[in-house]
Design a protein around this motif. Structure first.
Motif, PDB file in Angstrom:
ATOM      1  N   VAL A 190       0.823  -1.213   0.000  1.00 38.02           N
ATOM      2  CA  VAL A 190       0.000   0.000   0.000  1.00 38.02           C
ATOM      3  C   VAL A 190       0.858   1.265   0.000  1.00 38.02           C
ATOM      4  N   SER A 191       0.439   2.220  -0.812  1.00 34.66           N
ATOM      5  CA  SER A 191       1.017   3.556  -0.780  1.00 34.66           C
ATOM      6  C   SER A 191      -0.130   4.565  -0.765  1.00 34.66           C
ATOM      7  N   ALA A 192       0.179   5.798  -0.383  1.00 32.78           N
ATOM      8  CA  ALA A 192      -0.878   6.795  -0.258  1.00 32.78           C
ATOM      9  C   ALA A 192      -0.338   8.183  -0.521  1.00 32.78           C
ATOM     10  N   TYR A 193      -1.257   9.070  -0.929  1.00 36.78           N
ATOM     11  CA  TYR A 193      -0.886  10.465  -1.166  1.00 36.78           C
ATOM     12  C   TYR A 193      -1.928  11.375  -0.553  1.00 36.78           C
ATOM     13  N   ALA A 200       2.068  12.420   5.999  1.00 42.22           N
ATOM     14  CA  ALA A 200       3.165  11.499   5.693  1.00 42.22           C
ATOM     15  C   ALA A 200       3.493  10.602   6.884  1.00 42.22           C
ATOM     16  N   GLU A 201       3.557  11.196   8.063  1.00 38.91           N
ATOM     17  CA  GLU A 201       3.889  10.417   9.261  1.00 38.91           C
ATOM     18  C   GLU A 201       2.777   9.430   9.600  1.00 38.91           C
ATOM     19  N   GLU A 202       1.519   9.861   9.433  1.00 38.28           N
ATOM     20  CA  GLU A 202       0.394   8.979   9.732  1.00 38.28           C
ATOM     21  C   GLU A 202       0.365   7.787   8.785  1.00 38.28           C
ATOM     22  N   VAL A 203       0.624   8.033   7.507  1.00 40.87           N
ATOM     23  CA  VAL A 203       0.660   6.952   6.520  1.00 40.87           C
ATOM     24  C   VAL A 203       1.767   5.959   6.864  1.00 40.87           C
ATOM     25  N   ALA A 204       2.942   6.474   7.194  1.00 36.94           N
ATOM     26  CA  ALA A 204       4.075   5.609   7.523  1.00 36.94           C
ATOM     27  C   ALA A 204       3.804   4.789   8.777  1.00 36.94           C
ATOM     28  N   SER A 205       3.063   5.364   9.739  1.00 35.72           N
ATOM     29  CA  SER A 205       2.780   4.640  10.984  1.00 35.72           C
ATOM     30  C   SER A 205       1.918   3.414  10.747  1.00 35.72           C
ATOM     31  N   LEU A 206       1.216   3.382   9.619  1.00 35.86           N
ATOM     32  CA  LEU A 206       0.376   2.238   9.283  1.00 35.86           C
ATOM     33  C   LEU A 206       1.097   1.229   8.394  1.00 35.86           C
ATOM     34  N   GLY A 207       2.369   1.475   8.141  1.00 33.33           N
ATOM     35  CA  GLY A 207       3.149   0.533   7.350  1.00 33.33           C
ATOM     36  C   GLY A 207       3.041   0.729   5.854  1.00 33.33           C
ATOM     37  N   ALA A 208       2.490   1.866   5.435  1.00 32.65           N
ATOM     38  CA  ALA A 208       2.373   2.168   4.010  1.00 32.65           C
ATOM     39  C   ALA A 208       3.411   3.215   3.609  1.00 32.65           C
ATOM     40  N   ASP A 212       5.535  11.088  -2.328  1.00 38.09           N
ATOM     41  CA  ASP A 212       5.956  12.489  -2.297  1.00 38.09           C
ATOM     42  C   ASP A 212       6.095  12.979  -3.728  1.00 38.09           C
ATOM     43  N   LEU A 213       5.213  13.887  -4.127  1.00 39.70           N
ATOM     44  CA  LEU A 213       5.248  14.425  -5.487  1.00 39.70           C
ATOM     45  C   LEU A 213       6.128  15.658  -5.606  1.00 39.70           C
ATOM     46  N   GLY A 214       6.695  16.093  -4.482  1.00 43.88           N
ATOM     47  CA  GLY A 214       7.553  17.270  -4.531  1.00 43.88           C
ATOM     48  C   GLY A 214       6.788  18.577  -4.657  1.00 43.88           C
ATOM     49  N   LEU A 215       5.484  18.557  -4.333  1.00 45.01           N
ATOM     50  CA  LEU A 215       4.660  19.754  -4.423  1.00 45.01           C
ATOM     51  C   LEU A 215       4.485  20.374  -3.038  1.00 45.01           C
ATOM     52  N   PRO A 216       4.301  21.694  -2.962  1.00 46.34           N
ATOM     53  CA  PRO A 216       4.087  22.329  -1.658  1.00 46.34           C
ATOM     54  C   PRO A 216       2.824  21.785  -0.999  1.00 46.34           C
ATOM     55  N   GLU A 230      -6.183  25.534 -10.189  1.00 46.37           N
ATOM     56  CA  GLU A 230      -6.272  24.628 -11.328  1.00 46.37           C
ATOM     57  C   GLU A 230      -4.879  24.250 -11.823  1.00 46.37           C
ATOM     58  N   GLU A 231      -3.956  25.185 -11.764  1.00 50.03           N
ATOM     59  CA  GLU A 231      -2.580  24.891 -12.189  1.00 50.03           C
ATOM     60  C   GLU A 231      -1.963  23.812 -11.304  1.00 50.03           C
ATOM     61  N   ARG A 232      -2.140  23.954  -9.998  1.00 46.30           N
ATOM     62  CA  ARG A 232      -1.621  22.953  -9.060  1.00 46.30           C
ATOM     63  C   ARG A 232      -2.311  21.617  -9.284  1.00 46.30           C
ATOM     64  N   SER A 233      -3.623  21.648  -9.506  1.00 46.72           N
ATOM     65  CA  SER A 233      -4.382  20.422  -9.724  1.00 46.72           C
ATOM     66  C   SER A 233      -3.896  19.677 -10.962  1.00 46.72           C
ATOM     67  N   THR A 234      -3.653  20.422 -12.036  1.00 52.59           N
ATOM     68  CA  THR A 234      -3.174  19.808 -13.278  1.00 52.59           C
ATOM     69  C   THR A 234      -1.814  19.159 -13.076  1.00 52.59           C
ATOM     70  N   ARG A 235      -0.919  19.867 -12.407  1.00 57.28           N
ATOM     71  CA  ARG A 235       0.424  19.331 -12.164  1.00 57.28           C
ATOM     72  C   ARG A 235       0.365  18.095 -11.267  1.00 57.28           C
ATOM     73  N   GLN A 236      -0.501  18.122 -10.264  1.00 55.91           N
ATOM     74  CA  GLN A 236      -0.653  16.979  -9.367  1.00 55.91           C
ATOM     75  C   GLN A 236      -1.119  15.750 -10.137  1.00 55.91           C
ATOM     76  N   ARG A 237      -2.096  15.926 -11.028  1.00 56.54           N
ATOM     77  CA  ARG A 237      -2.588  14.795 -11.822  1.00 56.54           C
ATOM     78  C   ARG A 237      -1.487  14.220 -12.714  1.00 56.54           C
ATOM     79  N   GLU A 238      -0.682  15.093 -13.281  1.00 55.40           N
ATOM     80  CA  GLU A 238       0.432  14.618 -14.118  1.00 55.40           C
ATOM     81  C   GLU A 238       1.391  13.748 -13.321  1.00 55.40           C
ATOM     82  N   LEU A 239       1.697  14.187 -12.105  1.00 52.78           N
ATOM     83  CA  LEU A 239       2.664  13.453 -11.278  1.00 52.78           C
ATOM     84  C   LEU A 239       2.074  12.167 -10.699  1.00 52.78           C
TER      85      LEU A 239
END
Length: 374
Positions: A190-193, A200-208, A212-216, A230-239
């Protein structure tokens, strides 16, 4: 003082607002409890169980009630039937229930919305959005496991090794974290975003693994994500596209109360998934994170199954009712003093969760909306 528990009027709603085991605490607080017949039928609780716990059972349960409980908002006809000054407690998302909000105001009814319980430490025991999201997150994992035509866990056998299914969860709020925990227990990789750095810490605590997409990060109020451009949304979908393509299961859980769910996944992103993959859009009935998902339906596109969630907590009505009823009870105990209603709007929980009172809309955002659409 009389509390009435309503049988749910909306199709498909299987939860109940109060269970017999909680009645002793209300009776000890000096109130009467009346329930409509078959109120607990969908959770396997007969009328006799309510009667044995001290409740009155009858079609006239609502008559003379000071406080009315339900899961879904009361309908317009019920609002018309209630006496002026009656208090209601239910889920009541104001942006989706404007005609009802107007009726509540006109009828001078006091409505407390479980959607508006503030996210503060003192209100955690009343946070029904979180309790129901936990149920929905578990359900999402089970739906995915049931529909994926392969195992979730790793198997090493004499005949060969079967690799674990790969699961990607978008959104690491309560529902997302429960989906992560459950798919991990089932043995998936399992991985999560999430757009919030704190996730990030909560996801890791569950073993997943946290993607990290490198976005703010986009941290918002009350622990929710902030709306993105919308610009951020588009870039997020690409990554996210290659991560989605590499997954056997995609579970989306991103939602902000009172707003349409953000679009995270386009049809082009689904095309890259392998045939037989499963997409679970947990918030399809809130606008959907996945383009083309339909609430309450399963669709197939390019061999990929897309499951659209519709009132998902109600699909597990027993635990959902147990949790919701406890949330409601804790709120009621704030509303009752010496066996009478005591509406203390100096209490920050009551002030925040009260939508209408004494012919006025108290919730600021809803006031603005009524001004805009009225």
């Amino acid at each position: 003082m009389r509390i009435a528990v309503l049988r749910e009027r909306r199709p498909g709603e299987r939860r109940v607002a109060l269970l017999p085991e909680l009645l002793p605490r209300l009776l000890q607080a000096g109130v009467e409890v009346a329930v409509e017949p078959d109120v607990g039928a969908e959770v396997g609780v007969p009328d006799d169980a309510y009667a044995a716990a001290g409740a009155y059972v009858g079609d006239d349960a609502m008559e003379g009630a000071d406080l009315v409980l339900s899961v879904q908002p009361i309908n317009l006809a019920t609002a018309r039937a209630l006496a002026e000054g009656t208090v209601t407690v239910s889920f009541l998302p104001p942006t989706q229930e404007m005609p009802l909000v107007r009726r509540l105001r006109e009828r001078r009814l006091t409505a407390f919305s479980m959607d508006l319980i503030p996210r503060i430490a003192r209100a955690q025991t009343m946070d029904a959005l979180s309790s129901q999201s936990m149920v929905a997150g578990y359900r999402a994992a089970v739906v995915a496991a049931e529909r994926l035509p392969r195992f979730f866990p790793l198997f090493m056998t004499a005949a060969g090794t079967v690799r674990p299914a790969t699961v990607l969860v978008l959104g690491a709020g309560v529902a997302g974290l429960q989906a992560i925990a459950t798919t991990r227990r089932l043995g998936a990789d399992v991985s999560a975003y999430d757009v919030r750095k704190s996730s990030a810490e909560e996801v890791a605590s569950l073993g997943a693994r946290f993607v990290d997409l490198g976005l703010p990060p986009l941290e918002g109020e009350g622990g929710y994500a902030r709306e993105m451009t919308e610009e951020r949304s588009t870039r997020q979908r690409e990554l996210l596209t290659p991560h989605i393509a590499a997954s056997d299961v995609l579970i989306t859980t991103a939602a902000v109360p009172g707003r349409t769910a953000p679009l995270l996944v386009t049809p082009e992103m689904i095309v890259g998934m392998r045939p037989g993959s499963v997409v679970v859009d947990l918030v399809a009935d809130q606008g959907g994170n996945v383009a083309g998902s339909v609430p309450g339906q399963e669709l197939s596109t390019g061999g990929v199954l897309i499951w659209g969630g519709q009132n998902v907590p109600s699909q597990l009505p027993v635990p959902a009712s147990q949790l919701y009823a406890q949330n409601v009870l804790n709120l009621i105990l704030l509303l009752v003093r010496d066996g009478r209603l005591h509406l203390d709007f100096d209490d920050e929980i009551l002030a925040a969760s009260c939508l209408t009172h004494d012919g006025e809309v108290r919730h600021r955002h809803t006031q603005d909306l009524i001004g805009e659409v009225g």
